[in-house]
Design a protein around this motif. Structure first.
Motif, PDB file in Angstrom:
ATOM      1  N   VAL A  81       0.839  -1.194   0.000  1.00 35.48           N
ATOM      2  CA  VAL A  81       0.000   0.000   0.000  1.00 35.48           C
ATOM      3  C   VAL A  81       0.877   1.248   0.000  1.00 35.48           C
ATOM      4  O   VAL A  81       1.882   1.311   0.719  1.00 35.48           O
ATOM      5  N   SER A  82       0.515   2.231  -0.801  1.00 33.72           N
ATOM      6  CA  SER A  82       1.269   3.486  -0.866  1.00 33.72           C
ATOM      7  C   SER A  82       1.378   4.100   0.524  1.00 33.72           C
ATOM      8  O   SER A  82       0.368   4.307   1.205  1.00 33.72           O
ATOM      9  N   GLY A  83       2.611   4.348   0.952  1.00 33.85           N
ATOM     10  CA  GLY A  83       2.857   4.921   2.267  1.00 33.85           C
ATOM     11  C   GLY A  83       2.862   3.899   3.390  1.00 33.85           C
ATOM     12  O   GLY A  83       3.095   4.250   4.541  1.00 33.85           O
ATOM     13  N   GLY A  84       2.609   2.638   3.055  1.00 32.49           N
ATOM     14  CA  GLY A  84       2.586   1.590   4.061  1.00 32.49           C
ATOM     15  C   GLY A  84       3.993   1.194   4.498  1.00 32.49           C
ATOM     16  O   GLY A  84       4.988   1.545   3.864  1.00 32.49           O
ATOM     17  N   GLN A  85       4.053   0.451   5.569  1.00 35.97           N
ATOM     18  CA  GLN A  85       5.332  -0.004   6.084  1.00 35.97           C
ATOM     19  C   GLN A  85       6.034  -0.847   5.031  1.00 35.97           C
ATOM     20  O   GLN A  85       5.449  -1.758   4.440  1.00 35.97           O
ATOM     21  N   GLY A  86       7.270  -0.522   4.737  1.00 36.95           N
ATOM     22  CA  GLY A  86       8.053  -1.249   3.746  1.00 36.95           C
ATOM     23  C   GLY A  86       7.933  -0.689   2.342  1.00 36.95           C
ATOM     24  O   GLY A  86       8.625  -1.141   1.429  1.00 36.95           O
ATOM     25  N   GLU A  87       7.075   0.301   2.133  1.00 35.60           N
ATOM     26  CA  GLU A  87       6.925   0.920   0.817  1.00 35.60           C
ATOM     27  C   GLU A  87       8.184   1.709   0.484  1.00 35.60           C
ATOM     28  O   GLU A  87       8.709   2.434   1.330  1.00 35.60           O
ATOM     29  N   THR A  88       8.685   1.542  -0.718  1.00 35.45           N
ATOM     30  CA  THR A  88       9.917   2.244  -1.120  1.00 35.45           C
ATOM     31  C   THR A  88       9.677   3.262  -2.236  1.00 35.45           C
ATOM     32  O   THR A  88      10.603   3.943  -2.653  1.00 35.45           O
ATOM     33  N   ASP A  89       8.435   3.351  -2.716  1.00 33.29           N
ATOM     34  CA  ASP A  89       8.128   4.250  -3.828  1.00 33.29           C
ATOM     35  C   ASP A  89       6.694   4.757  -3.668  1.00 33.29           C
ATOM     36  O   ASP A  89       5.774   4.309  -4.343  1.00 33.29           O
ATOM     37  N   VAL A  90       6.508   5.703  -2.774  1.00 34.47           N
ATOM     38  CA  VAL A  90       5.177   6.197  -2.414  1.00 34.47           C
ATOM     39  C   VAL A  90       4.399   6.662  -3.636  1.00 34.47           C
ATOM     40  O   VAL A  90       3.200   6.431  -3.747  1.00 34.47           O
ATOM     41  N   TYR A  91       5.066   7.299  -4.584  1.00 30.49           N
ATOM     42  CA  TYR A  91       4.375   7.838  -5.760  1.00 30.49           C
ATOM     43  C   TYR A  91       4.219   6.830  -6.892  1.00 30.49           C
ATOM     44  O   TYR A  91       3.581   7.110  -7.892  1.00 30.49           O
ATOM     45  N   GLY A  92       4.850   5.685  -6.760  1.00 30.35           N
ATOM     46  CA  GLY A  92       4.746   4.671  -7.800  1.00 30.35           C
ATOM     47  C   GLY A  92       5.473   5.024  -9.079  1.00 30.35           C
ATOM     48  O   GLY A  92       5.260   4.412 -10.125  1.00 30.35           O
ATOM     49  N   ALA A  93       6.357   5.998  -9.014  1.00 29.94           N
ATOM     50  CA  ALA A  93       7.013   6.516 -10.214  1.00 29.94           C
ATOM     51  C   ALA A  93       8.235   5.710 -10.656  1.00 29.94           C
ATOM     52  O   ALA A  93       8.790   5.972 -11.719  1.00 29.94           O
ATOM     53  N   GLN A  94       8.644   4.732  -9.869  1.00 31.36           N
ATOM     54  CA  GLN A  94       9.851   3.964 -10.196  1.00 31.36           C
ATOM     55  C   GLN A  94       9.538   2.487 -10.445  1.00 31.36           C
ATOM     56  O   GLN A  94      10.391   1.631 -10.272  1.00 31.36           O
ATOM     57  N   GLN A  95       8.323   2.198 -10.867  1.00 29.68           N
ATOM     58  CA  GLN A  95       7.910   0.805 -11.042  1.00 29.68           C
ATOM     59  C   GLN A  95       7.811   0.373 -12.501  1.00 29.68           C
ATOM     60  O   GLN A  95       7.302  -0.700 -12.803  1.00 29.68           O
ATOM     61  N   HIS A  96       8.295   1.180 -13.412  1.00 29.26           N
ATOM     62  CA  HIS A  96       8.170   0.886 -14.840  1.00 29.26           C
ATOM     63  C   HIS A  96       9.305   0.030 -15.398  1.00 29.26           C
ATOM     64  O   HIS A  96       9.207  -0.447 -16.528  1.00 29.26           O
ATOM     65  N   ALA A  97      10.337  -0.228 -14.650  1.00 31.43           N
ATOM     66  CA  ALA A  97      11.523  -0.932 -15.158  1.00 31.43           C
ATOM     67  C   ALA A  97      11.205  -2.262 -15.852  1.00 31.43           C
ATOM     68  O   ALA A  97      11.772  -2.538 -16.919  1.00 31.43           O
ATOM     69  N   PRO A  98      10.324  -3.111 -15.326  1.00 33.01           N
ATOM     70  CA  PRO A  98      10.038  -4.364 -16.038  1.00 33.01           C
ATOM     71  C   PRO A  98       9.516  -4.160 -17.463  1.00 33.01           C
ATOM     72  O   PRO A  98       9.741  -5.002 -18.332  1.00 33.01           O
ATOM     73  N   LEU A  99       8.851  -3.052 -17.705  1.00 30.63           N
ATOM     74  CA  LEU A  99       8.326  -2.791 -19.046  1.00 30.63           C
ATOM     75  C   LEU A  99       9.445  -2.609 -20.068  1.00 30.63           C
ATOM     76  O   LEU A  99       9.256  -2.871 -21.262  1.00 30.63           O
ATOM     77  N   LEU A 100      10.594  -2.168 -19.613  1.00 27.16           N
ATOM     78  CA  LEU A 100      11.710  -1.892 -20.518  1.00 27.16           C
ATOM     79  C   LEU A 100      12.257  -3.148 -21.191  1.00 27.16           C
ATOM     80  O   LEU A 100      12.965  -3.057 -22.193  1.00 27.16           O
ATOM     81  N   SER A 101      11.918  -4.306 -20.661  1.00 27.28           N
ATOM     82  CA  SER A 101      12.409  -5.563 -21.243  1.00 27.28           C
ATOM     83  C   SER A 101      11.519  -6.098 -22.366  1.00 27.28           C
ATOM     84  O   SER A 101      11.868  -7.084 -23.007  1.00 27.28           O
ATOM     85  N   ILE A 102      10.398  -5.443 -22.613  1.00 27.94           N
ATOM     86  CA  ILE A 102       9.457  -5.940 -23.643  1.00 27.94           C
ATOM     87  C   ILE A 102      10.080  -5.866 -25.027  1.00 27.94           C
ATOM     88  O   ILE A 102      10.689  -4.853 -25.397  1.00 27.94           O
ATOM     89  N   GLU A 103       9.934  -6.943 -25.765  1.00 30.57           N
ATOM     90  CA  GLU A 103      10.306  -6.970 -27.183  1.00 30.57           C
ATOM     91  C   GLU A 103       9.027  -7.271 -27.963  1.00 30.57           C
ATOM     92  O   GLU A 103       8.333  -8.254 -27.698  1.00 30.57           O
ATOM     93  N   VAL A 104       8.710  -6.408 -28.909  1.00 33.14           N
ATOM     94  CA  VAL A 104       7.466  -6.500 -29.664  1.00 33.14           C
ATOM     95  C   VAL A 104       7.722  -7.244 -30.969  1.00 33.14           C
ATOM     96  O   VAL A 104       8.516  -6.799 -31.799  1.00 33.14           O
ATOM     97  N   PRO A 105       7.062  -8.383 -31.167  1.00 32.52           N
ATOM     98  CA  PRO A 105       7.202  -9.088 -32.443  1.00 32.52           C
ATOM     99  C   PRO A 105       6.489  -8.305 -33.541  1.00 32.52           C
ATOM    100  O   PRO A 105       5.395  -7.785 -33.332  1.00 32.52           O
ATOM    101  N   ILE A 106       7.136  -8.205 -34.672  1.00 29.65           N
ATOM    102  CA  ILE A 106       6.542  -7.492 -35.809  1.00 29.65           C
ATOM    103  C   ILE A 106       5.764  -8.499 -36.645  1.00 29.65           C
ATOM    104  O   ILE A 106       6.332  -9.420 -37.240  1.00 29.65           O
ATOM    105  N   VAL A 107       4.452  -8.318 -36.636  1.00 31.86           N
ATOM    106  CA  VAL A 107       3.544  -9.211 -37.375  1.00 31.86           C
ATOM    107  C   VAL A 107       3.272  -8.572 -38.734  1.00 31.86           C
ATOM    108  O   VAL A 107       2.828  -7.443 -38.809  1.00 31.86           O
ATOM    109  N   THR A 108       3.578  -9.314 -39.787  1.00 34.13           N
ATOM    110  CA  THR A 108       3.352  -8.760 -41.133  1.00 34.13           C
ATOM    111  C   THR A 108       2.185  -9.433 -41.821  1.00 34.13           C
ATOM    112  O   THR A 108       1.689 -10.434 -41.430  1.00 34.13           O
TER     113      THR A 108
END
Length: 108
Positions: A81-108
């Motif tokens: 929970v935002s602001g809860g005990q153990g929270e390291t990113d109250v604003y949720g602004a640093q949680q996008h890193a896993p998205l950076l690994s996406i590779e999009v297949p090009i469908v023709t």
């Protein structure tokens, strides 16, 4: 099949609060062509986000293709929970890193 890194297609990849119990993950593509390539790839499903964030499919609450903005948006349950005990990113602004690994297949 050729694959393209999401960072080559997207202008913005970000995360943010969507309330104290949820995060929204945004991928905003550089143009309509890249948005359509991503949309037609078929990979942007709840299962992708569940795998990237190591959560159940049920914890991916919403997935929207927002054509007007060339964007794909997902909302997931926050691990702590935002602001809860153990929270390291109250604003949720640093949680996008896993998205950076996406590779999009090009469908023709």
């Amino acid at each position: 099949m050729k694959k393209v890194k999401i960072t080559e297609l997207a202008e913005v990849i970000r995360s943010k609060n969507s309330g104290p119990y949820e995060l929204t993950l945004d991928i905003i593509f550089k143009n309509r062509k890249f948005f359509k390539l991503a949309r037609h790839s078929g990979i942007f499903r709840k299962e992708l986000y569940a795998r990237l964030y190591n959560i159940s499919v049920e914890q991916v609450l919403d997935l929207v293709e927002f054509e007007q903005a060339n964007a794909i948006k997902a909302t997931i349950v926050r691990p702590v929970v935002s602001g809860g005990q153990g929270e390291t990113d109250v604003y949720g602004a640093q949680q996008h890193a896993p998205l950076l690994s996406i590779e999009v297949p090009i469908v023709t």
